[in-house]
Write an enzyme that holds these catalytic residues in place. Structure first.
Site, PDB file in Angstrom:
ATOM      1  CB  VAL A   6      -2.265  -3.350   1.472  1.00  0.00           C
ATOM      2  CG1 VAL A   6      -1.013  -2.544   1.188  1.00  0.00           C
ATOM      3  CG2 VAL A   6      -1.902  -4.710   2.023  1.00  0.00           C
ATOM      4  CB  CYS A   7      -4.238   1.901   2.770  1.00  0.00           C
ATOM      5  SG  CYS A   7      -3.863   2.179   4.495  1.00  0.00           S
ATOM      6  CG  ASN A   8       0.319   5.749   0.245  1.00  0.00           C
ATOM      7  OD1 ASN A   8       1.156   4.989  -0.216  1.00  0.00           O
ATOM      8  ND2 ASN A   8       0.329   7.043   0.056  1.00  0.00           N
TER       9      ASN A   8
END
Length: 100
Positions: A6-8
């Site tokens: 999960v990233c931005n």
């Protein structure tokens, strides 16, 4: 096995995902390794065996853990391995978390 990063926005981890897939192939591990943004996490959380958080959003770890609501372990990727795009180490991290 489903390993989700999960990233931005879900884009900055794409190269890391590719390297993790290559590392999985070398050890003949069948795994779905994908990157998602925080915005879609609610939709995919129940499929995940582990969720790894990009270090650039580690400040959101409490929020992400709350969204996941115990459906799988959540851990932040080491900044060093993320920065060096070390797919082998990040895959090892994911497997260690799953096997706890």
């Amino acid at each position: 096995m489903n390993i989700y990063l999960v990233c931005n926005v879900g884009m900055s981890t794409s190269v890391l995902v590719k390297r993790m897939r290559q590392a999985a192939e070398t050890i003949e591990l069948e795994a779905k390794i994908e990157a998602y943004s925080v915005e879609v996490l609610e939709k995919v959380k129940d499929e995940a065996d582990v969720i790894l958080i990009g270090p650039q959003i580690r400040h959101m770890s409490k929020e992400i853990t709350k969204i996941v609501d115990g459906s799988c372990p959540v851990e932040t990727i080491s900044m060093r391995d993320y920065g060096m795009i070390n797919g082998k180490n990040v895959l090892a991290q994911a497997l260690a978390v799953i096997n706890k």
